[in-house]
Write an enzyme that holds these catalytic residues in place. Structure first.
Site, PDB file in Angstrom:
ATOM      1  CB  CYS A 438      11.174  -9.069  12.698  1.00 33.34           C
ATOM      2  SG  CYS A 438      12.148  -9.421  11.246  1.00 33.34           S
ATOM      3  NE  ARG A 467      21.201 -10.021   8.858  1.00 36.56           N
ATOM      4  CZ  ARG A 467      20.645  -8.807   8.759  1.00 36.56           C
ATOM      5  NH1 ARG A 467      21.171  -7.909   7.926  1.00 36.56           N
ATOM      6  NH2 ARG A 467      19.593  -8.491   9.495  1.00 36.56           N
ATOM      7  CD  GLN A 485      20.375  -5.269  13.172  1.00 35.45           C
ATOM      8  OE1 GLN A 485      20.693  -4.961  12.033  1.00 35.45           O
ATOM      9  NE2 GLN A 485      19.146  -5.650  13.467  1.00 35.45           N
ATOM     10  CG  ASP A 487      16.212  -5.720  15.629  1.00 34.94           C
ATOM     11  OD1 ASP A 487      15.661  -4.777  15.057  1.00 34.94           O
ATOM     12  OD2 ASP A 487      16.169  -6.892  15.223  1.00 34.94           O
ATOM     13  CG  HIS A 489      10.691  -5.931  15.746  1.00 38.89           C
ATOM     14  ND1 HIS A 489      11.802  -6.590  16.217  1.00 38.89           N
ATOM     15  CD2 HIS A 489      10.864  -5.774  14.405  1.00 38.89           C
ATOM     16  CE1 HIS A 489      12.614  -6.846  15.205  1.00 38.89           C
ATOM     17  NE2 HIS A 489      12.080  -6.361  14.104  1.00 38.89           N
ATOM     18  CE  LYS A 568      13.585   1.145   2.425  1.00 42.26           C
ATOM     19  NZ  LYS A 568      14.738   0.237   2.345  1.00 42.26           N
ATOM     20  CG  HIS A 614      10.681  -4.112  10.991  1.00 40.60           C
ATOM     21  ND1 HIS A 614      11.093  -5.404  11.230  1.00 40.60           N
ATOM     22  CD2 HIS A 614       9.516  -4.208  10.293  1.00 40.60           C
ATOM     23  CE1 HIS A 614      10.228  -6.247  10.693  1.00 40.60           C
ATOM     24  NE2 HIS A 614       9.254  -5.547  10.118  1.00 40.60           N
TER      25      HIS A 614
END
Length: 702
Positions: A438, A467, A485, A487, A489, A568, A614
């Site tokens: 992000c 991570r 991911q 992922d 946005h 969320k 997200h």
């Protein structure tokens, strides 16, 4: 070598058989070791373990020679701190009862879940009294109550007119309470066997655990039988769970022997009073609530043990953790054990090696080596998502893997997440591998002026993330250090939130429908510590709720569990073994646009702040592959299978033709292979292809 154990609470023959077999195994282990080192244990032969009297004699002899350690037993006498706690409990409870007795009861109205009202007396009537008044069966089946939306001990007196819910074990909150109480049972057993300092003992997704600090000792799964025996006696005693609310000073006196409880009181308790619970000799700092008594736990299994750290920090004290599972019915434990056996057969780590999909290596802990077949699955998943991106208006981007920490300081991740990031010093400046996408996408959005005509801007990224997970937390593909991911946005205006949430929900329904997953939806709302304007929060929560209603699937509100930067939607999927996993996420974020000073020019020429959504469907691709491997039991659906077609021939003379067929299939985009092993019969080739889980097997006879 240690042996695992998962014993039913009341299965005494099983436990005795386990001890008997464990002694046999230990003897065999000793003999093998001595033989390997050319040292002979006099009088013992490998085939001479049939006599119980022989086992007793040899155990005594091994003890005398310090070859075999003592079998763990319950401490006698118990540690002095237990008596110290009990004396203070009796003193403080007398004051509590005196205070309750002085309260004048008044008539109150209790509203039940069906709307019916019943009368009771404040400070006298308990939820259990109400349940028992309806039926004794209901009272016995109820695990915990809820008073005005707050979980409440069944035997705790009601204080005023209220609404009352009676929750059974099939309720998630009741399960958590049941397992929390079971953790206290386990904690009492651990104190009576080890005498150490108890730390945390929470319920978890599938059971519970308790951590204990032991100065110069470790828990072994060979200790499980004695723990199981003590647990059984605790359950048989039907020890009531009792609650007291005490001052911090009283609690510091009660737990002065336990530095971990003292830390909790001094560092985490910011109220004048807090609660403790007692069952038998165990008194523990605890918010509660709990079941009525220990006898409600009809089946309990100690499942495993491990090492842990105080509050998960690797630079803190090392603790001993013991896990367990429990149920109000022994049949439920048997069903759970069958599921665990099936799960063990489907373990993705085992199937991944058997099917040559992936493996792990000590040279790169937490980072998976995907072999060609596993990579085919990986790429097929990403191709499916990419195809949907094109249809749904997403733009795929590629962002850097490493950033100067100034980026993470701007985003706020450095302050809260630095310990979980891999950092590198380059030319006297500090950089970090990205753990999420992000902040990089915010840089992409802000690199030039944006117009309202560009919104919603949907940026998707399959970038590699890292991570720094603790080594003890790593677990196959479900907990890794390197992953990708799906992922994305979405940068949009506040009035576009609804349509974008609708699109995200439709996207996940489509993907999860392909996998055959069922799922539940939770709307997590504003937490106590939140950032931003409350009106914006209220409007965003309303938009999310409206989208969930429009979506048409059942959903629940999860009050106060939103992120500090926005509400969320949590999506919990259920796999073929009915296990819950959280992979997808849909989160609103009001804070990153502020931190990065993101803006766009609206249709009136004014600067406005966008909102970020997200969004991920698969979540970690690695984790999703683990879930799919176990859910499919290695029998992959055709579109995802790395072994779609195997072509075999009955006669070696047809091998050239078989290869030609395979090449045609390969050219058409299918994962096709041939079996040309002349040493196998046609039937053997068919069987080999079946075992390898090919979707189709083509045979040429003439």
């Amino acid at each position: 070598m240690k042996l695992g154990c998962c014993l039913s609470l009341f299965n005494i023959p099983c436990r005795l058989n386990y001890i008997h077999n464990r002694i046999h195994f230990r003897f065999e282990q000793l003999i093998t070791h001595r033989s390997a080192s050319s040292t002979r244990i006099s009088g013992i032969k490998a085939n001479s373990f049939s006599s119980s009297s022989f086992i007793v004699r040899e155990r005594q002899r091994l003890h005398r020679n310090n070859i075999m350690p003592d079998i763990k037993k319950e401490l006698n006498p118990l540690p002095n701190f237990i008596d110290h706690r009990l004396q203070l409990w009796d003193k403080f409870k007398a004051d509590y009862l005196k205070g309750i007795g002085s309260k004048i009861p008044e008539t109150i109205k209790i509203t039940l879940a069906d709307g019916k009202e019943v009368e009771g007396q404040s400070w006298r009537t308990s939820p259990f009294d109400i349940a028992n008044g309806i039926s004794s069966g209901l009272a016995e089946a109820t695990v915990i109550s809820k008073v005005n939306g707050e979980l409440w001990d069944l035997e705790r007196p009601l204080e005023e007119s209220c609404s009352l819910q009676l929750l059974k074990f099939d309720n998630e909150e009741a399960q958590a309470v049941f397992w929390h109480s079971s953790a206290h049972i386990l904690g009492e057993a651990m104190e009576r066997v080890y005498g150490g300092c108890l730390c945390y003992g929470p319920p978890i997704q599938d059971g519970f655990y308790y951590d204990m600090f032991l100065e110069n000792e470790q828990v072994s799964n060979q200790d499980f039988p004695v723990l199981d025996t003590v647990v059984k006696s605790i359950v048989k005693d039907k020890q009531p769970f009792e609650r007291l609310e005490l001052t911090k000073e009283q609690l510091l006196e009660m737990f002065d022997y336990n530095p971990f409880k003292v830390r909790i009181l001094k560092e985490k308790v910011d109220t004048p009073t807090t609660t403790v619970y007692r069952c038998g000799p165990l008194i523990d700092l605890c918010r509660g609530p709990h079941i009525r008594h220990t006898g409600k736990v009809k089946a309990l299994a100690i499942t495993k043990n491990s090492a842990s750290y105080w509050e998960g920090k690797s630079d803190s004290e090392s603790l001993q953790r013991v896990y367990g599972i429990s149920f109000p019915d022994p049949k439920q434990l048997k069903e759970w054990q069958k599921l665990q056996e099936e799960a063990a057969k489907r373990d993705h780590r085992k199937l991944g090696q058997q099917q040559e999909l992936f493996f792990f290596h000590e040279l790169s802990p937490g980072s998976c080596f995907f072999l060609p077949k596993g990579t085919q699955i990986y790429n097929s998943l990403m191709t499916m998502i990419r195809d949907e991106y094109r249809k749904r208006g997403f733009n795929e981007v590629i962002s850097p893997n490493i950033y100067n920490i100034k980026l993470w300081q701007t985003s706020g991740h450095w302050q809260h997440y630095a310990d979980n990031m891999f950092t590198i010093d380059i030319e006297k400046e500090q950089f970090a591998l990205k753990p999420m996408n992000c902040p990089g996408h915010c840089v992409m959005f802000s690199h030039r002026p944006r117009s309202w005509r560009e919104l919603p801007l949907r940026l998707a990224d399959f970038g590699v993330l890292h991570r720094n997970e603790l080594s003890g937390a790593l677990s196959g593909l479900t907990r890794v250090r390197r992953f990708q991911q799906d992922d994305a946005h979405i940068f949009c205006t506040p009035d576009q939130i609804g349509q974008e949430i609708d699109g995200a929900l439709d996207f996940l329904k489509y993907v999860y429908g392909i996998f055959g997953f069922t799922f539940e939806l939770l709307l997590s709302t504003r937490p106590e510590k939140y950032l931003g304007d409350i009106e914006l929060w209220n409007e965003a929560e309303k938009e999310l709720a409206n989208s969930l209603v429009k979506f048409g699937q059942p959903w629940k509100e999860n009050p106060g569990d939103g992120a500090f930067y926005g509400p969320k939607i949590d999506i919990i999927i259920k796999d073929a073994l009915k296990r819950a996993h959280q992979c997808a996420t849909i989160q609103l974020d009001f804070q990153l646009p502020i931190r990065f000073d993101l803006n766009f020019i609206d249709d009136k020429g004014e600067k406005k702040r966008p909102v970020i959504i997200h969004r991920a469907i698969l979540g970690s691709v690695e984790r999703m592959i683990a879930i799919l491997t176990e859910s499919c039991a290695g029998k992959w659906p055709f579109w995802l299978s790395p072994r779609q077609v195997c072509v075999v021939a009955v006669n070696p003379l047809l091998n050239d033709y078989v290869v030609k067929i395979k090449n045609l299939l390969h050219a058409a985009g299918y994962h096709a292979e041939v079996d040309l092993d002349s040493g196998d019969t046609f039937n053997r080739k068919i069987r080999n292809a079946q075992l390898a889980q090919f979707n189709f097997i083509l045979g040429e006879f003439n």
